[in-house]
Design an enzyme around this catalytic site. Structure first.
Site, mmCIF file in Angstrom:
data_model
loop_
_atom_site.group_PDB
_atom_site.id
_atom_site.type_symbol
_atom_site.label_atom_id
_atom_site.label_comp_id
_atom_site.label_asym_id
_atom_site.label_seq_id
_atom_site.Cartn_x
_atom_site.Cartn_y
_atom_site.Cartn_z
ATOM 1 N N ASP A 101 0.904 -1.088 0.062
ATOM 2 C CA ASP A 101 0.131 -0.026 0.074
ATOM 3 C C ASP A 101 1.045 1.256 0.035
ATOM 4 O O ASP A 101 1.783 1.221 0.556
ATOM 5 C CB ASP A 101 -0.694 -0.054 1.134
ATOM 6 C CG ASP A 101 -2.115 0.941 1.004
ATOM 7 O OD1 ASP A 101 -3.386 0.359 1.274
ATOM 8 O OD2 ASP A 101 -2.071 2.202 0.940
ATOM 9 N N ASP A 102 0.586 2.486 -0.915
ATOM 10 C CA ASP A 102 1.459 3.265 -0.665
ATOM 11 C C ASP A 102 1.061 4.451 0.389
ATOM 12 O O ASP A 102 1.499 5.523 0.505
ATOM 13 C CB ASP A 102 1.525 4.181 -1.980
ATOM 14 C CG ASP A 102 -0.010 4.715 -2.383
ATOM 15 O OD1 ASP A 102 -1.060 4.708 -1.439
ATOM 16 O OD2 ASP A 102 -0.171 5.577 -3.357
ATOM 17 N N ASP A 157 4.210 1.749 -4.527
ATOM 18 C CA ASP A 157 3.228 2.105 -5.300
ATOM 19 C C ASP A 157 2.701 0.823 -6.129
ATOM 20 O O ASP A 157 3.708 -0.099 -6.422
ATOM 21 C CB ASP A 157 3.598 3.220 -6.137
ATOM 22 C CG ASP A 157 2.487 3.486 -7.117
ATOM 23 O OD1 ASP A 157 2.271 4.788 -6.725
ATOM 24 O OD2 ASP A 157 2.054 2.752 -8.013
ATOM 25 N N TYR A 170 -14.331 7.233 -12.198
ATOM 26 C CA TYR A 170 -14.111 6.196 -11.359
ATOM 27 C C TYR A 170 -14.597 4.825 -11.904
ATOM 28 O O TYR A 170 -14.050 3.633 -11.872
ATOM 29 C CB TYR A 170 -14.804 6.274 -9.881
ATOM 30 C CG TYR A 170 -14.739 4.979 -9.005
ATOM 31 C CD1 TYR A 170 -13.508 4.657 -8.459
ATOM 32 C CD2 TYR A 170 -15.943 4.550 -8.708
ATOM 33 C CE1 TYR A 170 -13.653 3.564 -7.644
ATOM 34 C CE2 TYR A 170 -15.773 3.147 -8.121
ATOM 35 C CZ TYR A 170 -14.580 2.916 -7.351
ATOM 36 O OH TYR A 170 -14.796 1.905 -6.549
ATOM 37 N N ALA A 174 -5.738 -2.049 -4.827
ATOM 38 C CA ALA A 174 -5.279 -0.674 -4.472
ATOM 39 C C ALA A 174 -5.761 0.233 -5.539
ATOM 40 O O ALA A 174 -6.006 -0.141 -6.726
ATOM 41 C CB ALA A 174 -3.785 -0.662 -4.772
ATOM 42 N N ALA A 175 -6.385 1.487 -5.146
ATOM 43 C CA ALA A 175 -7.222 2.070 -6.118
ATOM 44 C C ALA A 175 -7.576 3.507 -5.432
ATOM 45 O O ALA A 175 -7.522 3.593 -4.085
ATOM 46 C CB ALA A 175 -8.348 1.583 -6.520
ATOM 47 N N GLY A 179 -4.545 4.723 3.395
ATOM 48 C CA GLY A 179 -4.460 3.574 4.180
ATOM 49 C C GLY A 179 -3.651 3.895 5.364
ATOM 50 O O GLY A 179 -2.737 4.829 5.328
ATOM 51 N N GLY A 227 -28.790 13.333 -6.667
ATOM 52 C CA GLY A 227 -28.800 12.332 -6.008
ATOM 53 C C GLY A 227 -28.055 10.975 -6.778
ATOM 54 O O GLY A 227 -27.654 10.037 -6.013
#
Ligand code: NAD
Length: 307
Positions: free
Chosen positions: A31-32, A51, A139, A72-73, A36, A268
């Site tokens: 995890d970078d 990374d 996304y 990871a995102a 996190g 919404g």
């Protein structure tokens, strides 16, 4: 088994890593730390900061690994509207880099954390995997392209692939950034503070909220399930809840009276989302176990930020 989890210090990644470690597996986490927190990981998880596009690091971390979980995102829909290049770089570029490294090292299977967001605003409900996705944000596009890259590169090089389209996951430890926070922990915090709960639109839009432990059970099953190669599989609760009802649940659970404002001027977003879980049930033996009311209660109980 030996696992590598990317995004291991995040909300879903840390719950998954800790669960696999509890089951006695060897778990490496990458995890970078952009969002996190490595403190959420049990000492049994071997954590490396880095990374997901760093292929030399991946070559080392992938040695002897049986299954990779790719989580990871960058994860915010509204943020992706502002920074589509970043979302493309991390969510698409990072996935391609990981697949290349897996090809180089030779890994058996990858499980991708995709998203129910790929469906967009479809009238057909519940949402089945055979529907044509109509993503509405960078996304969602990035997640759909990650699915295609994983399946295509996996097919070319003999790596088994499974993409789980996770719906709105919530639970203890969910990242709560100052801007664009996810709705469940944001409402819980606002209600506990006696703040205002603001809903976009008229509050009739629905989402499929799924508790983190249920998502983790689907992820765990996806590592070893037979006959899943190349599939995309929904993971949700199978229940749709309007924002209005979510607010009522939050107020009931916290026992607080907060002011609620419906902002009719803002959209919404997607009108309805409910996951069809037939495939998840058939392929992963998946059955969600927690209602929204129970999940919210557990979130309050288990997350120190809500004490
Ligand atoms: P999260 O933000 O808590 O976890 C993502 C982790 O990835 C973070 O710890 C972050 O530091 C790390 N990360 C980001 N960019 C990185 C990079 N370039 N290299 C290495 N690590 C990097 O979010 P989450 O809710 O735990 O989501 C995990 C995965 O599940 C994501 O892929 C997300 O798209 C997917 N997903 C989540 C939900 C949900 O409701 N939580 C729904 C659908 C899909």
């Amino acid at each position: 088994m030996n696992f590598l989890i990317t995004g291991a210090a995040g909300f879903l990644g840390s719950s998954l890593a800790n669960q696999l470690a509890r089951e006695g597996h060897q778990v490496r986490g990458l995890d970078d730390l952009s969002t996190g927190d490595p403190k959420s990981l049990s000492p049994d998880v071997h954590f490396t900061r880095g990374d997901v596009s760093d292929r030399p690091k991946l070559w080392t971390l992938l040695q002897e690994v049986d299954v990779v979980y790719h989580l990871a995102a960058r994860v915010s829909v509204p943020e992706s509207v502002l920074y589509p290049r970043d979302y493309n770089n991390v969510n698409v570029g990072g996935t391609v880099a990981l697949m290349e490294a897996m090809r180089d090292v030779g890994v058996r299977r990858v499980v991708l954390a995709s998203s129910g967001a790929v469906y967009g605003d479809l009238a057909d409900q519940p949402l089945t995997e055979s529907l044509t996705p109509a993503p509405r944000s960078p996304y969602a596009v990035s997640k759909l392209s990650a699915e295609y890259y994983v399946r295509t590169i996996g097919g070319l090089w003999g790596i088994e692939t499974v993409s789980l389209r996770i719906f709105n996951a919530y639970g203890p430890g969910q990242h709560l950034p100052a801007s664009h926070p996810p709705v469940v922990p944001h409402y819980l915090r606002q209600a506990l503070r006696g703040g205002t709960l603001v809903a976009h639109g008229d509050g009739s839009q629905t989402r499929d909220y799924v508790y983190v432990d249920d998502v983790v059970s689907a992820l765990v099953a996806a590592a070893t399930a037979p006959n899943v190669n190349g599939l995309v599989i929904n993971v949700g609760s199978g229940t749709e809840t309007s924002i209005k009802d979510l607010i009522n649940h939050v107020l009931d659970t916290t026992g607080n009276k907060a002011e609620v404002i419906y902002n009719a001027k803002t959209s919404g977003g997607v009108s309805r989302m409910r996951a069809d879980l037939t495939l998840a049930n058939q392929k992963l033996n998946y059955r969600p176990s927690l209602s929204l009311a129970d999940g919210l209660r557990l979130t309050l109980k288990r997350d120190a930020r809500f004490k």
